[in-house]
Motif scaffolding. Structure first.
Motif, short mmCIF file in Angstrom:
data_model
loop_
_atom_site.label_atom_id
_atom_site.label_comp_id
_atom_site.label_asym_id
_atom_site.label_seq_id
_atom_site.Cartn_x
_atom_site.Cartn_y
_atom_site.Cartn_z
N ILE A 189 10.21 8.21 2.93
CA ILE A 189 8.97 8.81 2.38
C ILE A 189 8.48 9.92 3.33
O ILE A 189 7.99 10.96 2.91
N TRP A 190 8.64 9.66 4.63
CA TRP A 190 8.23 10.67 5.62
C TRP A 190 9.06 11.96 5.43
O TRP A 190 8.52 13.06 5.46
N MET A 191 10.34 11.81 5.22
CA MET A 191 11.22 12.96 4.99
C MET A 191 10.78 13.72 3.73
O MET A 191 10.77 14.95 3.67
N ALA B 232 1.16 -0.36 4.98
CA ALA B 232 -0.26 -0.21 5.27
C ALA B 232 -0.41 0.58 6.57
O ALA B 232 -1.27 1.48 6.67
N GLY B 233 0.44 0.28 7.57
CA GLY B 233 0.39 0.99 8.85
C GLY B 233 0.66 2.48 8.65
O GLY B 233 -0.04 3.34 9.20
N ALA B 234 1.71 2.79 7.83
CA ALA B 234 2.07 4.19 7.59
C ALA B 234 0.91 4.91 6.89
O ALA B 234 0.56 6.05 7.24
N ALA B 235 0.28 4.24 5.91
CA ALA B 235 -0.85 4.84 5.19
C ALA B 235 -2.02 5.07 6.15
O ALA B 235 -2.65 6.13 6.13
N LEU B 236 -2.25 4.07 7.02
CA LEU B 236 -3.34 4.20 7.99
C LEU B 236 -3.07 5.36 8.94
O LEU B 236 -3.97 6.12 9.32
N TYR B 237 -1.81 5.50 9.34
CA TYR B 237 -1.43 6.55 10.26
C TYR B 237 -1.69 7.93 9.64
O TYR B 237 -2.16 8.85 10.31
N LEU B 238 -1.34 8.03 8.34
CA LEU B 238 -1.52 9.32 7.66
C LEU B 238 -3.00 9.65 7.49
O LEU B 238 -3.45 10.74 7.80
N MET C 141 1.01 13.10 -1.37
CA MET C 141 2.07 12.42 -2.13
C MET C 141 2.70 11.29 -1.31
O MET C 141 2.97 10.21 -1.83
N ALA C 142 2.91 11.58 -0.01
CA ALA C 142 3.47 10.52 0.85
C ALA C 142 2.49 9.35 0.96
O ALA C 142 2.88 8.17 0.87
N PHE C 143 1.19 9.71 1.09
CA PHE C 143 0.18 8.65 1.18
C PHE C 143 0.19 7.78 -0.09
O PHE C 143 0.21 6.55 -0.02
N ALA C 144 0.22 8.47 -1.24
CA ALA C 144 0.24 7.74 -2.51
C ALA C 144 1.50 6.87 -2.60
O ALA C 144 1.46 5.73 -3.10
N ALA C 145 2.62 7.40 -2.06
CA ALA C 145 3.87 6.63 -2.11
C ALA C 145 3.76 5.36 -1.25
O ALA C 145 4.17 4.27 -1.66
N TYR C 146 3.15 5.51 -0.04
CA TYR C 146 2.99 4.32 0.81
C TYR C 146 2.12 3.27 0.13
O TYR C 146 2.42 2.08 0.17
N ILE C 147 1.05 3.76 -0.50
CA ILE C 147 0.18 2.79 -1.19
C ILE C 147 0.95 2.16 -2.35
O ILE C 147 0.90 0.96 -2.59
N GLY C 148 1.76 3.02 -3.05
CA GLY C 148 2.57 2.50 -4.16
C GLY C 148 3.59 1.47 -3.66
O GLY C 148 3.83 0.44 -4.29
#
Ligand SMILES: Nc1ncnc2c1ncn2[C@@H]1O[C@H](COP(=O)(O)OP(=O)(O)OP(=O)(O)O)[C@@H](O)[C@H]1O
Length: 606
Positions: free
Chosen positions: A43-45, A155-161, A283-290
């Motif tokens: 997702i980051w890529m 959740a960590g990735a979303a928080l980081y973003l 979009m990445a944030f939405a993907a992490y939440i998804g």
């Protein structure tokens, strides 16, 4: 119904069976974590490509994250495969081991346990209920671990973003738990009902099939159909409740998810217009939440699966808690004197015995001493305790008072397998198992050579009719020996007993229900067999008194009259075999004085 065991209790109970799988489960867990990490990195890529290549229209900025994405996808796919495969392998191995353990335990329970149980229900416990414990204890562990890790990671990735946006979308996360909790109680009750109905279906089918002749001859097929229908309807209703609950759960969760995503997109659009987030970042944030929702959903689903599995675990624990009525003495075991004589001495020394839950004693102050090599006929009215003697001698039960002795050794002090190695038992219902005649005869000694099998069949006068079967000793007999007559089944059972070459032979009503000719065929080998072993013949049949050295008459759980030795055989004084070795029993003689005194009725013997 008692409360289902708690999760901790279930884990504590079944953990030993999981121990050998710990390494496999650990590796599977690590690989699944790698797969989740790969998803997060992918997702980051995607974000980098969207912002640096797509939005900027730069092909140069595409290659590096594109190649990295591909590499990550391959690693993620391999890890995901390895994790799923290893966790399935560990879970199925646990299942195999647990089923073997339950079966081994059940096989060692006393006959009394089975008298109160339905076979079909036991079969259901060893199949479906074992599987639900596996879902809870083995696959459930990996799934829960992976789901929890996924939740933390995404959740960590979303928080980081964007921590503020992330906290906003997490606000609705407890709704998943509330929904799952609400449904759990209903699922648990439905699962209990479903497991019980499943056992009943299996029992009805098993009973119907094993008593098919009785059902057909009594024209009771419709009643059996109705029984199955009633059990099936109970199962169906429970399944419907389960389906209603789980199919309401999924759409409810989707609604919660949609609210979350709309919230994120709505706030995100506002943030983009204020230039506080890039489109790739949103979009990445939405993907992490998804990505966060499936593991959250999984946790909710696992909660419900665990609830359902508790119903199965409850039924399995009940089975495993049943204790055999007899076990090896904990304080060491006695030795049996070496054999060698024809047979061993058997003694019932002031034995009292009452079946579990029975109101009356089956035996009271029962005394009987049988010399090595002696042939004793035990007779008496029905229900007086004759078969109980065999059960005590085989140590299916221990007496409440007194002792049963084999060559002077108390059975309760001998290892159980040693006792049963000494005694061959021919039960009232001659068991025939699915398999060839040879396999049936060799059941008690699977290592016997074909020549030994044939020799045993000869001794039991079974060889001739076996050879006349379509494929002789290789003829496959159905589960209940449908190919054989009642007398032939008994002779197969006697051959099976003979092949074990035990010093003691016990036969329970071997001639019951046989016509004169079949009876003669069954009786014929007994005379020869009794010469080399102690023989206890339990029978109502007065004509068998001819064969015995001694007749013991039981009344009300005691010996009714002094057991009188016959003049014939005593150990070591065996007469030479008759020229043609045929029985001298007269099979059509009346029973003049009822069962009270078979000795009087026996008369002289040639
Ligand atoms: N598993 C059991 N649980 C409770 N009571 C039992 C059990 N088996 C037998 N009994 C009772 O114990 C008594 C003795 O039974 P047993 O089978 O030894 O009699 P028996 O003399 O062999 O009868 P039969 O000649 O009819 O076979 C009977 O009253 C019977 O009802």
């Amino acid at each position: 119904m008692t409360a289902a065991p708690g999760i901790r209790e279930i884990f504590a109970r079944f953990r030993p069976h999981l121990r050998p799988e710990r390494a496999g489960l650990l590796v599977a867990g690590v690989l699944l974590v790698v797969a989740a990490l790969a998803d997060t990195a992918a997702i980051w890529m995607f974000m980098l490509i969207t912002d640096d290549a797509l939005a900027a229209g730069s092909l140069d900025a595409f290659w590096a994250p594109g190649a990295a994405w591909l590499g990550i996808a391959v690693v993620g796919a391999l890890a995901s495969f390895g994790g799923a495969y290893l966790s399935a392998r560990a879970a199925e191995r646990f299942l195999v081991r647990l089923r073997a353990h339950v079966f081994a335990h059940v096989q060692r329970l006393s006959p009394d346990f089975f008298a109160r149980r339905r076979t079909g229900d036991l079969v259901a416990r060893m199949s479906g209920d074992v599987e639900s414990v596996e879902r809870l204890v083995a696959s459930g562990v990996v799934e829960t671990g992976t789901a929890l890790f996924g939740v933390v990671l995404y959740a960590g990735a979303a928080l980081y973003l964007r921590w503020d946006l992330a906290l906003l979308s997490f606000a609705l996360a407890p709704a998943f738990w509330l929904v799952a909790r609400k449904f759990s109680a209903g699922i648990r009750d439905a699962s209990r009902a479903e497991r019980a109905a499943n056992g009943e279906i299996a029992s009805t089918v098993a009973e119907g099939l094993s008593h098919v002749e009785l059902v057909q001859s009594a024209n009771q097929q419709q009643r059996q159909d109705a029984k199955l229908h009633a059990a099936s309807m109970r199962w169906f209703r429970a399944k419907l409740v389960e389906a209603r609950l789980s199919s309401t759960y999924a759409p409810l969760v989707t609604v919660v998810e949609t609210v979350c995503i709309l919230l994120v997109i709505g706030v995100g659009v506002w943030e983009i217009s204020a230039d506080r987030i890039t489109i790739g970042g949103l979009m990445a944030f939405a993907a992490y939440i998804g990505y966060l929702y499936p593991p959250l959903q999984d946790l909710g689903r696992i909660t419900m699966a665990v609830t359902a599995a508790r119903a199965g675990a409850e039924r399995l624990v009940e089975l495993l808690d049943a204790r055999p009525a007899v076990v090896d003495a904990p304080d060491g075991t006695a030795q049996l004197p070496p054999g060698g004589r024809p047979g061993r001495a058997v003694e019932f020394d002031r034995v009292a015995f009452r079946y579990p839950r029975a109101a009356e004693h089956a035996l009271r102050d029962f005394r009987l001493a049988i010399r090595p090599g002696e042939f004793v006929l035990v007779t008496g009215p029905s229900g007086v305790g004759k078969s109980t003697l065999a059960k005590l001698l085989l140590r299916f039960y221990d007496p409440a008072a007194g002792r049963v002795l084999l060559d002077g050794a108390d059975l309760t002090r001998l290892p159980l397998h040693v006792v049963r190695d000494q005694i061959a038992f021919v039960p009232q219902e001659a068991d025939v198992l699915h398999g060839t005649v040879a396999e049936n005869i060799a059941f008690g000694r699977p290592d016997a050579t074909p020549a030994e099998v044939v020799a045993a069949a000869r001794e039991a006068d079974a060889d001739e009719f076996v050879r006349a079967l379509p494929e002789g000793y290789e003829t496959v007999l159905g589960e209940r020996g449908a190919l054989l007559s009642g007398g032939q089944r008994r002779r197969i059972a006697i051959a099976r007993a003979v092949l074990r070459r035990t010093p003691v032979l016990v036969l329970d009503e071997p001639t019951n229900g046989l016509d004169a000719e079949s009876k003669a065929n069954v009786v014929a080998p007994l005379r020869k067999l009794s010469r080399t072993r102690t023989t206890i013949l339990i029978s109502h049949d007065p004509e068998l008194a001819e064969l015995a050295d001694r007749v013991v008459v039981l009344r009300g759980g005691r010996v009714a009259e002094p057991a009188r030795p016959r003049s014939r055989v005593l150990s070591g004084e065996l007469p030479a075999p008759a020229a043609d070795d045929r029985p001298t029993v007269r099979l059509h003689r009346p029973w003049p004085a009822g069962l009270t005194d078979p000795l009087r009725a026996r008369g002289g013997r040639a």
